[in-house]
Design a protein around this motif. Structure first.
Motif, PDB file in Angstrom:
ATOM      1  N   GLY A 122     -17.699  86.870 118.970  1.00 21.81           N
ATOM      2  CA  GLY A 122     -18.835  87.681 118.085  1.00 21.81           C
ATOM      3  C   GLY A 122     -19.911  87.878 118.903  1.00 21.81           C
ATOM      4  O   GLY A 122     -20.370  88.964 118.531  1.00 21.81           O
ATOM      5  N   LEU A 123     -20.487  87.041 119.769  1.00 19.66           N
ATOM      6  CA  LEU A 123     -21.649  87.465 120.442  1.00 19.66           C
ATOM      7  C   LEU A 123     -21.686  88.565 121.434  1.00 19.66           C
ATOM      8  O   LEU A 123     -22.191  89.444 121.297  1.00 19.66           O
ATOM      9  CB  LEU A 123     -21.919  86.299 121.368  1.00 19.66           C
ATOM     10  N   LYS A 124     -20.337  88.670 122.101  1.00 21.25           N
ATOM     11  CA  LYS A 124     -20.197  89.781 123.107  1.00 21.25           C
ATOM     12  C   LYS A 124     -19.956  91.261 122.222  1.00 21.25           C
ATOM     13  O   LYS A 124     -20.454  92.143 122.646  1.00 21.25           O
ATOM     14  CB  LYS A 124     -19.259  89.606 124.034  1.00 21.25           C
ATOM     15  N   LEU A 125     -19.117  90.972 121.245  1.00 22.06           N
ATOM     16  CA  LEU A 125     -18.787  92.236 120.727  1.00 22.06           C
ATOM     17  C   LEU A 125     -20.252  92.658 119.846  1.00 22.06           C
ATOM     18  O   LEU A 125     -20.309  93.993 120.095  1.00 22.06           O
ATOM     19  CB  LEU A 125     -17.765  91.898 119.406  1.00 22.06           C
ATOM     20  N   GLY A 126     -21.064  92.038 119.334  1.00 27.19           N
ATOM     21  CA  GLY A 126     -22.252  92.345 118.697  1.00 27.19           C
ATOM     22  C   GLY A 126     -23.156  92.932 119.662  1.00 27.19           C
ATOM     23  O   GLY A 126     -23.496  94.047 119.472  1.00 27.19           O
ATOM     24  N   VAL A 127     -23.279  92.464 120.982  1.00 29.18           N
ATOM     25  CA  VAL A 127     -24.046  92.998 121.781  1.00 29.18           C
ATOM     26  C   VAL A 127     -23.584  94.147 122.508  1.00 29.18           C
ATOM     27  O   VAL A 127     -24.444  95.084 122.715  1.00 29.18           O
ATOM     28  CB  VAL A 127     -24.468  91.857 123.003  1.00 29.18           C
ATOM     29  N   GLY A 128     -22.230  94.144 122.811  1.00 26.95           N
ATOM     30  CA  GLY A 128     -21.630  95.531 123.403  1.00 26.95           C
ATOM     31  C   GLY A 128     -21.884  96.371 122.696  1.00 26.95           C
ATOM     32  O   GLY A 128     -22.204  97.629 123.195  1.00 26.95           O
ATOM     33  N   LEU A 129     -21.898  96.438 121.177  1.00 18.95           N
ATOM     34  CA  LEU A 129     -22.097  97.640 120.485  1.00 18.95           C
ATOM     35  C   LEU A 129     -23.595  98.102 120.429  1.00 18.95           C
ATOM     36  O   LEU A 129     -23.823  99.060 120.513  1.00 18.95           O
ATOM     37  CB  LEU A 129     -21.355  97.014 119.159  1.00 18.95           C
ATOM     38  N   LEU A 130     -24.336  96.928 120.274  1.00 24.39           N
ATOM     39  CA  LEU A 130     -25.771  97.165 120.434  1.00 24.39           C
ATOM     40  C   LEU A 130     -26.227  97.996 121.702  1.00 24.39           C
ATOM     41  O   LEU A 130     -26.971  99.010 121.460  1.00 24.39           O
ATOM     42  CB  LEU A 130     -26.549  95.857 120.288  1.00 24.39           C
ATOM     43  N   GLY A 157     -31.069  93.842 129.969  1.00 28.58           N
ATOM     44  CA  GLY A 157     -31.518  92.615 129.775  1.00 28.58           C
ATOM     45  C   GLY A 157     -30.663  91.683 128.893  1.00 28.58           C
ATOM     46  O   GLY A 157     -30.197  90.496 129.080  1.00 28.58           O
ATOM     47  N   LEU A 158     -30.461  92.266 127.637  1.00 32.12           N
ATOM     48  CA  LEU A 158     -29.747  91.419 126.659  1.00 32.12           C
ATOM     49  C   LEU A 158     -28.296  91.035 127.066  1.00 32.12           C
ATOM     50  O   LEU A 158     -27.676  90.168 126.889  1.00 32.12           O
ATOM     51  CB  LEU A 158     -29.632  92.076 125.212  1.00 32.12           C
ATOM     52  N   GLY A 159     -27.491  92.317 127.492  1.00 27.45           N
ATOM     53  CA  GLY A 159     -26.476  92.172 128.019  1.00 27.45           C
ATOM     54  C   GLY A 159     -26.129  91.303 129.349  1.00 27.45           C
ATOM     55  O   GLY A 159     -25.394  90.172 129.122  1.00 27.45           O
ATOM     56  N   ALA A 206     -28.056  88.537 129.652  1.00 29.01           N
ATOM     57  CA  ALA A 206     -28.312  87.137 129.192  1.00 29.01           C
ATOM     58  C   ALA A 206     -27.025  86.663 128.576  1.00 29.01           C
ATOM     59  O   ALA A 206     -26.571  85.607 128.591  1.00 29.01           O
ATOM     60  CB  ALA A 206     -29.377  87.167 128.201  1.00 29.01           C
ATOM     61  N   VAL A 207     -26.308  87.628 127.698  1.00 31.47           N
ATOM     62  CA  VAL A 207     -25.072  87.316 126.888  1.00 31.47           C
ATOM     63  C   VAL A 207     -23.746  86.773 128.136  1.00 31.47           C
ATOM     64  O   VAL A 207     -22.993  85.941 127.711  1.00 31.47           O
ATOM     65  CB  VAL A 207     -24.412  88.465 126.076  1.00 31.47           C
ATOM     66  N   MET A 208     -23.638  87.631 129.105  1.00 27.41           N
ATOM     67  CA  MET A 208     -22.803  87.392 129.991  1.00 27.41           C
ATOM     68  C   MET A 208     -22.935  86.306 130.823  1.00 27.41           C
ATOM     69  O   MET A 208     -21.986  85.567 131.279  1.00 27.41           O
ATOM     70  CB  MET A 208     -22.752  88.801 131.042  1.00 27.41           C
ATOM     71  N   ALA A 209     -24.323  85.738 130.992  1.00 28.55           N
ATOM     72  CA  ALA A 209     -24.595  84.734 131.754  1.00 28.55           C
ATOM     73  C   ALA A 209     -24.287  83.338 130.826  1.00 28.55           C
ATOM     74  O   ALA A 209     -23.631  82.349 131.343  1.00 28.55           O
ATOM     75  CB  ALA A 209     -25.890  84.606 132.110  1.00 28.55           C
ATOM     76  N   VAL A 210     -24.539  83.571 129.596  1.00 27.55           N
ATOM     77  CA  VAL A 210     -24.033  82.511 128.665  1.00 27.55           C
ATOM     78  C   VAL A 210     -22.535  82.184 128.630  1.00 27.55           C
ATOM     79  O   VAL A 210     -21.936  81.078 128.836  1.00 27.55           O
ATOM     80  CB  VAL A 210     -24.386  82.686 127.380  1.00 27.55           C
ATOM     81  N   SER A 211     -21.789  83.382 128.664  1.00 25.91           N
ATOM     82  CA  SER A 211     -20.225  83.579 128.561  1.00 25.91           C
ATOM     83  C   SER A 211     -19.940  82.774 129.825  1.00 25.91           C
ATOM     84  O   SER A 211     -18.699  82.075 129.785  1.00 25.91           O
ATOM     85  CB  SER A 211     -19.982  84.956 128.599  1.00 25.91           C
ATOM     86  N   LEU A 212     -20.403  83.121 130.929  1.00 25.50           N
ATOM     87  CA  LEU A 212     -19.869  82.403 132.115  1.00 25.50           C
ATOM     88  C   LEU A 212     -20.139  81.045 132.344  1.00 25.50           C
ATOM     89  O   LEU A 212     -19.037  80.330 132.923  1.00 25.50           O
ATOM     90  CB  LEU A 212     -20.724  83.054 133.424  1.00 25.50           C
ATOM     91  N   LEU A 213     -21.172  80.537 132.002  1.00 26.89           N
ATOM     92  CA  LEU A 213     -21.381  79.013 131.885  1.00 26.89           C
ATOM     93  C   LEU A 213     -20.364  78.488 130.807  1.00 26.89           C
ATOM     94  O   LEU A 213     -19.748  77.347 131.172  1.00 26.89           O
ATOM     95  CB  LEU A 213     -22.533  78.835 131.528  1.00 26.89           C
ATOM     96  N   LEU A 226     -21.402  90.758 134.901  1.00 31.23           N
ATOM     97  CA  LEU A 226     -22.694  90.175 135.029  1.00 31.23           C
ATOM     98  C   LEU A 226     -23.209  90.931 136.088  1.00 31.23           C
ATOM     99  O   LEU A 226     -24.499  91.363 135.918  1.00 31.23           O
ATOM    100  CB  LEU A 226     -22.862  88.755 134.959  1.00 31.23           C
ATOM    101  N   ILE A 227     -22.730  90.932 137.256  1.00 30.55           N
ATOM    102  CA  ILE A 227     -23.313  91.738 138.761  1.00 30.55           C
ATOM    103  C   ILE A 227     -23.089  93.150 138.441  1.00 30.55           C
ATOM    104  O   ILE A 227     -24.523  93.616 138.641  1.00 30.55           O
ATOM    105  CB  ILE A 227     -22.207  91.260 139.639  1.00 30.55           C
ATOM    106  N   GLY A 228     -22.396  93.702 137.559  1.00 23.18           N
ATOM    107  CA  GLY A 228     -22.663  94.981 137.575  1.00 23.18           C
ATOM    108  C   GLY A 228     -23.640  95.269 136.465  1.00 23.18           C
ATOM    109  O   GLY A 228     -24.402  96.394 136.742  1.00 23.18           O
ATOM    110  N   LEU A 229     -23.943  94.707 135.312  1.00 25.71           N
ATOM    111  CA  LEU A 229     -25.255  94.936 134.734  1.00 25.71           C
ATOM    112  C   LEU A 229     -26.461  94.699 135.427  1.00 25.71           C
ATOM    113  O   LEU A 229     -27.591  95.383 135.127  1.00 25.71           O
ATOM    114  CB  LEU A 229     -25.106  94.002 133.275  1.00 25.71           C
ATOM    115  N   ILE A 230     -26.393  93.591 136.437  1.00 22.82           N
ATOM    116  CA  ILE A 230     -27.754  93.409 137.096  1.00 22.82           C
ATOM    117  C   ILE A 230     -28.036  94.414 138.004  1.00 22.82           C
ATOM    118  O   ILE A 230     -29.237  95.175 138.095  1.00 22.82           O
ATOM    119  CB  ILE A 230     -27.557  92.110 137.896  1.00 22.82           C
ATOM    120  N   ILE A 231     -26.808  95.117 138.429  1.00 24.49           N
ATOM    121  CA  ILE A 231     -27.193  96.522 139.388  1.00 24.49           C
ATOM    122  C   ILE A 231     -27.502  97.539 138.569  1.00 24.49           C
ATOM    123  O   ILE A 231     -28.394  98.423 138.957  1.00 24.49           O
ATOM    124  CB  ILE A 231     -25.575  96.699 140.121  1.00 24.49           C
ATOM    125  N   ILE A 232     -27.102  97.768 137.459  1.00 29.01           N
ATOM    126  CA  ILE A 232     -27.425  98.924 136.779  1.00 29.01           C
ATOM    127  C   ILE A 232     -28.852  98.678 136.216  1.00 29.01           C
ATOM    128  O   ILE A 232     -29.788  99.646 136.039  1.00 29.01           O
ATOM    129  CB  ILE A 232     -26.665  98.881 135.257  1.00 29.01           C
TER     130      ILE A 232
END
Length: 316
Positions: free
Chosen positions: A21-29, A111-113, A115-122, A161-167
């Motif tokens: 739910g979290l990644k789907l919502g943020v990914g669409l956003l 930045g929102l993406g 944060a979400v991927m960091a939570v997912s990784l942990l 997460l690494i890809g989003l940080i580079i972007i």
């Protein structure tokens, strides 16, 4: 509660529902195909967790008239189904990522993406470690498959997460689709590994050499109580390890003594290999009765080797 196979599968299920739910919502956003691909991968995890939970509960049922050997194979069926689902998810990810590479992509609120991927990784790291421990403790094949799936999520979430940080710090938006393709490739490799592992059990592949060596070690400790053994077969059914072989006994031994000996051997194998089910077929010594009666008495069985006997592995 979460230390049993059922409890760990339930924990994985609840975590998957939250992450999807979290990644789907943020990914669409934010419009990130990489985040959406990771959401789809987690969606496959969700379905896989349901399959694992269902398979574990089915496998735990006792043997019945329709399934006299128990229901352990349902775990392998569940693991195989999960591998197929992973392949489906990877195909969708690949298709969408190629479309983004061709048409281009526009990502917002990176930045929102992140944060979400960091939570997912942990979350995936903690779950993978827990599921692996429970799978080892219970011997659950389905839970082992789910744990491996969680391990792949650690790498896929980390890559996204690494890809989003580079972007975030460059104009390289194409990395979003590239990371999605990398996720798909990694997931496909994992799927084939799960399919191969489950298929081995479904087609009754023998136990690992270390397990068979443990059985042979037990038999060797009783070498003075029998003539020889042969025809050993092993396989895995869910959490159970099934072993059977023929044990050649002196002709002079009583049925009661033979039964007592096989009970002790089975108990020792169970101690060496927990959750093992051993079936022993007792046979009389094949040499001439007069010779057997004279030499093959309990405690002197090695004398029987004076009469040629094929090694146990050749008699299988």
């Amino acid at each position: 509660m979460f230390r049993t196979a059922n409890g760990a599968a339930l924990l994985s299920l609840l975590a998957n529902i939250s992450l999807v739910g979290l990644k789907l919502g943020v990914g669409l956003l934010i419009g990130s195909i990489a985040v959406l691909s990771d959401a789809l991968d987690s969606g496959m995890d969700l379905v896989g967790s349901l399959v694992a939970l269902f398979a574990i509960r089915l496998a735990a049922r006792p043997a019945d008239r329709a399934h006299p050997y128990g229901h352990g194979k349902f775990e392998s069926v569940g693991a195989f189904s999960e591998g197929l689902l992973i392949l489906v998810g990877a195909s969708v990810i690949t298709y969408e990522a190629i479309n983004r590479l061709v048409s281009g992509s526009d990502i917002r609120a990176v930045g929102l993406g992140i944060a979400v991927m960091a939570v997912s990784l942990l979350v995936n790291l903690a779950l993978s470690l827990h599921l692996s421990r429970v799978a080892r403790a219970t011997g659950s094949v389905a839970l082992e498959a789910t744990a491996w799936h969680r391990t792949t999520d650690i790498f896929t979430s980390g890559g996204v997460l690494i890809g989003l940080i580079i972007i975030q710090f460059t104009p390289w938006n194409f990395l979003d689709a590239v990371m999605a393709l990398a996720v798909a490739a990694f997931v496909i490799l994992t799927a084939f590994r799960l399919l191969r592992r489950a298929l081995r059990d479904l087609v009754d592949t023998g136990l690992p050499e270390a397990d068979e060596a443990a059985v042979q070690g037990v038999l060797e400790s009783y070498a003075n109580d029998y003539v020889e053994y042969h025809g050993m077969r092993t396989r895995r059914s869910g959490t159970n390890k099934q072993i059977d072989f023929h044990l050649v006994m002196p002709r002079t031994i009583s049925v009661g003594a033979a039964h007592e000996l096989t009970d002790r051997i089975e108990a020792d194998i169970e101690q060496r290999l927990p959750r093992s089910i051993t079936t022993i077929h007792v046979e009389p010594c094949e040499v001439e009765p007069a010779v057997c009666d004279t030499h093959c008495v309990q405690g002197q069985a090695p004398y029987c080797y004076r009469v040629p006997h094929p090694p146990h592995h050749e008699r299988a």
